[in-house]
Design a protein around this motif. Structure first.
Motif: not given
Ligand SMILES: [Zn+2]
Lengths: 423, 545
Positions: A121-122, A124-127, A270, B73-76, B322, B328-332
């Motif tokens: 996740m760190q 590439v991210g996480e959809p 993704a 969490k995504l950005r250490p 993105h 990096r891409w988070m989606n929720d």
């Protein structure tokens, strides 16, 4: 007179099903309805008899045990705090506060299950999405390296393959289910399509799927034991779906490429979003392991394997993860919170736990508790203590106190330790 | 406990004080009349020559909860080099664009802020938000609850039953211990769950007959008035970041003409079509619409050059970011309610798009005439960190600094800019308005943002300097409820904060309807959904009506 408590949440696994009915009488659980067999065990096999803490096997009163535990932590140059995932977030917050105070290393069971998922996740991210979106929308499901039929017994019925939702009124009939695994699991037997991947070959299969999504043509007929034609069919199905969801487990995180497997899967998901909506949900195991990640992240910035030794949080899996701390003999005392590393860790690490002083908080017997220098028999969250647990999709659920036993909670004991250790 | 802050130059716009020398007296955490103080027993702070203001009030910042924690969490890499060492009983943690909870509390405190609003929480995960708030000391807080894509509300709109939406919203605010109605890309986030979005106010929302962004906005504005909520509907409109945003922003404002509403991080929604895929800044058109309607307030969402983490409940926006930025891409997607995403970003003065955003934000600040209706935000951490506020204050107060910075941005962003013509410089009084008095008034927080009798004794005291960034970065003293919490920009005490929430009355018959709805729509039991007042440390209801 017995009472039936409805809408009780079960703390056993990452499903945190909150539709359980528990019949109680006089501080005892008589009957449990709707829970799976694991969940039944949580309530029915709980021994609510009052117990005193022990120091080196001998019963003592609580003050003595707290003083003894504080003395161990004060004397330690490099304490380790480990476990967390079967406790409530209220106690997890205290555990991190204690680690910060002590300059300890703190780690959860994440590091031996979905730690690589966090690293992916760190990278590439996480959809992702909540389980209700799966129930209501998903028409294509892919279970990869996980077997909820064995590990999360109500998952298929309540949230995924068979669940009926707004756009899936026929449940299983409205879905196409794939399983990718190295052997034909129970979940695979219930799927429409089972793709048997050769052990250790997940990464190349995932890469091939990405290639196919981009319209590329592999120059081989079989990848990782799976015919390319089958992978092509899967990709076509996903590109045309209404809402696709992947569930992934330790078949990806604990084999060969580990976090690279997971990052490849997250990237695939993704990239699929250019064609159709797709999400992925890690199939988290312990009842509140997700909460452990959440709490550690909001207090330290990192989800697991955190060291406070330098007075601020540092993140280094492989260095500050509990197995590595112990196997390297880098920890000279340990506090184990609601976990049994003595039974589950590799021998080299577990052996060290028998040599160094340990403080164990647990509501039941365990191998680790059997060797504890100081043992606190605490209450079980969701049974005789209330608290909060995070479901595998990060939704927080209140755990109830269904019986009263008078046992202290993990939060109580950790709070007393914070007061008792040297400032 | 008694305290006197004597001889300072008091900037207290709510009470019409513009730097006049006055004393501020405090007893038991509140501002009181001088007569209520026994001076022999009071602790006296000599504020002669110093600038005395109410504590800062943050109206829009993303600090806690599910989305923010995913960003952490995504950005250490963003944490490293920004660590904060444990000092005595004060917790360690990390700073950067997404600080840990304790560090956020400490940093706001050290900057003279004492109240914050968390800008967006999906109801389903409000419990998480409150858990994090408990771990964020030294601040009073409130939480905005996202409702612009809520299935129950959209169903009520579809059925033409606004009173059902009203009762549900009242129930929902109580259940989540929320403070205000938040709308994020109304209808667009629902459509994103189908892989689509909305681009016009009258676009259909998939699955909800007759429902459009416009109808959602209108209904929730009506609900807000009916319930008499202390804040107004807090609106992040459609088309954020797009070349159609200025047009639809103004259209949204006209839709609600004359009705109270707050439009957040307006900078991100003030663009038109420009050459070579670089949006044209439309600050003039948008500011004109703001100036024309005294019922509305806005905050700017100023961007600051450097690292940022974009995180909104606007799922389709985050996906398009993105696609543009890569990485990096988070989606929720959140069932029945909401969604969201996260994309890290770096704003560069040498990037024409970023530089245009930077000067457009400043133009809005300078073109909106009434400081009571435009508030300082960076939409932290979307436009920049909240710790950049002193820098933004300097840009507003110091035209020479502004021109010097402007000269260094990309030439294409300078072309057509209004900024060089805008001579206005904010005064200390204006700053006290846009960072304290104005946001507190817009939020309906009667004990905040001023230093009159009865106010909470949240007070920031500064030594005036020519360099306004340095001045506002390190207040000489910061008091929270009369307790000295920071001195010379360094934390000296940790105190718990309140969580303000609203619980407007509603027709209890709605509960049966909601209970039945939960059976169909949620994977969580109705009985386990609500956050109880006892679950929230320092919970304090704020009156409605
Ligand atoms: Zn925002």
């Amino acid at each position: 007179m017995s009472t039936v408590l409805e809408h009780v949440a079960c703390p056993f696994c990452g499903c945190v099903c909150d539709d359980i009915a528990v019949e109680v009488d006089g501080g005892r659980v008589l009957k449990v309805k709707r829970a799976c067999t694991s969940g039944q065990g949580v309530f029915m096999e709980y021994d609510p008899s009052p117990r005193l803490p022990r120091v080196r096997g001998a019963e003592v009163d609580w003050e003595v045990a707290v003083a003894e535990a504080a003395a161990i932590l004060d004397a330690s140059d490099s304490p380790l705090i480990y476990g967390l995932s079967s406790s409530a977030s209220e106690a997890q917050r205290k555990a991190v506060a204690l680690a910060d105070r002590l300059g300890a290393v703190i780690d959860s069971t994440s590091s031996v299950c979905h730690g690589p998922t966090g690293l992916a996740m760190q990278a590439v991210g996480e959809p992702t999405c909540t389980l209700g979106e799966v129930r209501d929308r998903a028409d294509v499901l892919v279970f990869w390296g996980c077997n909820p039929d064995q590990s999360h017994l109500r998952h298929l019925a309540r949230y995924s393959a068979n669940a009926r939702g707004a756009l899936t009124p026929n449940g299983r009939g409205d879905r196409t289910v794939y399983v990718v695994d190295v052997r034909e699991t129970g979940t695979a037997k219930k799927a429409d399509h089972f793709l048997q991947v050769a052990p250790g070959c997940d990464y190349e299969v995932l890469t091939t799927l990405r290639l196919l999504v981009q319209g590329g043509e592999p120059d081989v007929d079989v990848v990782g034991g799976i015919p390319v034609a089958d992978l092509t069919e899967l990709v076509e199905r996903l590109k045309a779906c209404r809402y696709g969801v992947f569930f992934m487990g330790m078949g990806l995180t604990m084999t060969a490429a580990r976090q690279l497997n997971v990052a490849e899967l997250f990237t695939l998901v993704a990239e699929l979003n250019a064609f159709a909506r797709c999400s992925v949900i890690p199939m988290r195991g312990h009842g509140n392991v997700t909460g452990a990640d959440q709490v550690l992240t909001w207090t330290s910035g990192y989800p697991f394997a955190v060291s406070y030794a330098r007075g601020y949080p540092q993140f280094s899996p492989g260095e500050f993860s509990a197995v590595d701390m112990l196997a390297r003999r880098a920890a000279d005392a340990a506090l184990i919170l609601a976990s049994d590393p003595g039974a589950h860790f590799p021998r080299a690490a577990a052996a060290v736990l028998e040599e160094i002083p340990t403080i164990v908080l647990d509501h039941g017997p365990s191998v680790t508790a059997g060797h504890a220098t100081v043992l606190f028999p605490t209450a079980a969250y969701g049974v005789d203590a209330a608290g909060t647990a995070y479901r595998m999709d990060n939704v927080p659920i209140p755990l109830s106190q269904v019986i009263e036993t008078g046992r202290p909670t993990d939060e109580d004991i950790l709070g007393r330790l914070i007061e008792a250790v040297r400032p | 406990m008694m305290l006197g802050i004597v001889g300072g130059r008091v900037y207290d716009p709510c009470n019409g004080r513009d730097g006049e020398v006055a004393d501020v007296w405090v007893k038991d955490g509140r501002v009181v009349e001088a007569a209520a103080i026994d001076r022999e027993r009071a602790e006296i702070v000599d504020a002669a020559g110093l600038v005395v203001m109410p504590g800062g009030v943050e109206i829009h910042s993303h600090l806690v909860g599910a989305k923010v924690n995913s960003g952490r969490k995504l950005r250490p890499e963003d944490h490293r080099g920004n660590e904060r060492v444990r000092a005595g009983a004060f917790r360690s943690g990390v700073g950067g664009t997404v600080p840990t909870t304790y560090v956020s509390g400490y940093l706001y405190s050290e900057m003279g802020y004492t109240t914050i609003m968390e800008a967006a929480t999906a109801p389903l995960v409000a419990r998480h938000t409150h858990e994090e708030l408990e771990d964020m000391p030294n601040l009073d807080k409130g939480v905005f609850i996202t409702m612009g894509n809520n299935h129950f509300i959209m169903q009520a709109v579809s059925e033409g039953r606004p009173e059902m939406a009203r009762d549900y919203v009242a129930w929902l605010l109580k259940a989540t211990k929320g403070y205000a109605i938040k709308l994020v890309n109304p209808g667009g986030v629902e459509n994103w769950k189908w892989g689509k979005n909305v681009s016009e106010l009258d676009d259909p929302v998939i699955g909800y007959e007759g429902v459009t962004p416009r109808k959602i906005v209108e209904t929730l504005a009506w609900v807000n008035e009916e319930l008499g909520l202390p804040h107004v509907p807090h609106i992040h409109g459609i088309n954020l970041g797009r070349s159609t945003s200025a047009r639809t922003t103004v259209e949204t404002m006209k839709t609600l003409a004359g009705r109270r509403a707050h439009y957040c991080h307006l900078q991100f929604l003030s663009y038109g079509e420009g050459p070579r895929h670089v949006n044209k800044g439309e600050a003039a058109a948008v500011a004109a619409a703001v100036n024309a309607d005294p019922a509305m307030t806005v905050d700017v969402g100023q961007i600051v050059f450097g690292q940022a983490t974009t995180m909104t409940s606007d799922g389709p926006l985050q996906y398009s970011l993105h696609q543009t930025a890569g990485g990096r891409w988070m989606n929720d997607d959140v069932e029945s309610e909401s969604g969201g995403g996260i994309v890290p970003i770096t704003y560069k003065r040498t990037n024409p798009v970023n530089a245009t955003m930077w000067r457009t934000g400043l133009e809005i600040f300078l073109l909106v005439e009434d400081p009571w209706r435009v508030f300082l935000t960076t939409d932290h951490p979307n436009g920049g960190r909240f710790t950049s506020y002193p820098q933004v204050i300097r840009l507003l107060m110091d035209r020479a600094y502004r021109e010097e910075t402007f000269a260094g941005i990309h030439a294409r962003a300078r072309k057509g800019a209004l900024l060089p013509e805008l001579e206005r410089e904010y005064s200390l009084y204006d700053i006290a308005v846009i960072t304290r008095a104005g946001p507190a008034r817009a939020l309906g927080l009667e004990r905040k943002g001023h230093l009159g009798v009865g106010a909470d004794a949240d007070i920031a005291i500064y030594a005036e300097q020519d360099d306004k960034e340095a001045m506002f970065a390190k207040p000489r003293y910061v008091f929270k409820d009369g307790v000295l919490v920071a001195r010379d920009g360094v934390l000296v005490a940790e105190v718990p904060g309140r969580t303000f929430y609203v619980a407007p009355p509603y027709d209890p018959a709605i509960e049966d309807e909601i209970r039945a709805y939960f059976e169909r729509a949620y994977t969580v039991a109705y009985e386990n959904y609500a956050v109880l007042a006892g679950d929230v440390a320092g919970a304090e209801p704020v009156a409605c009506g």
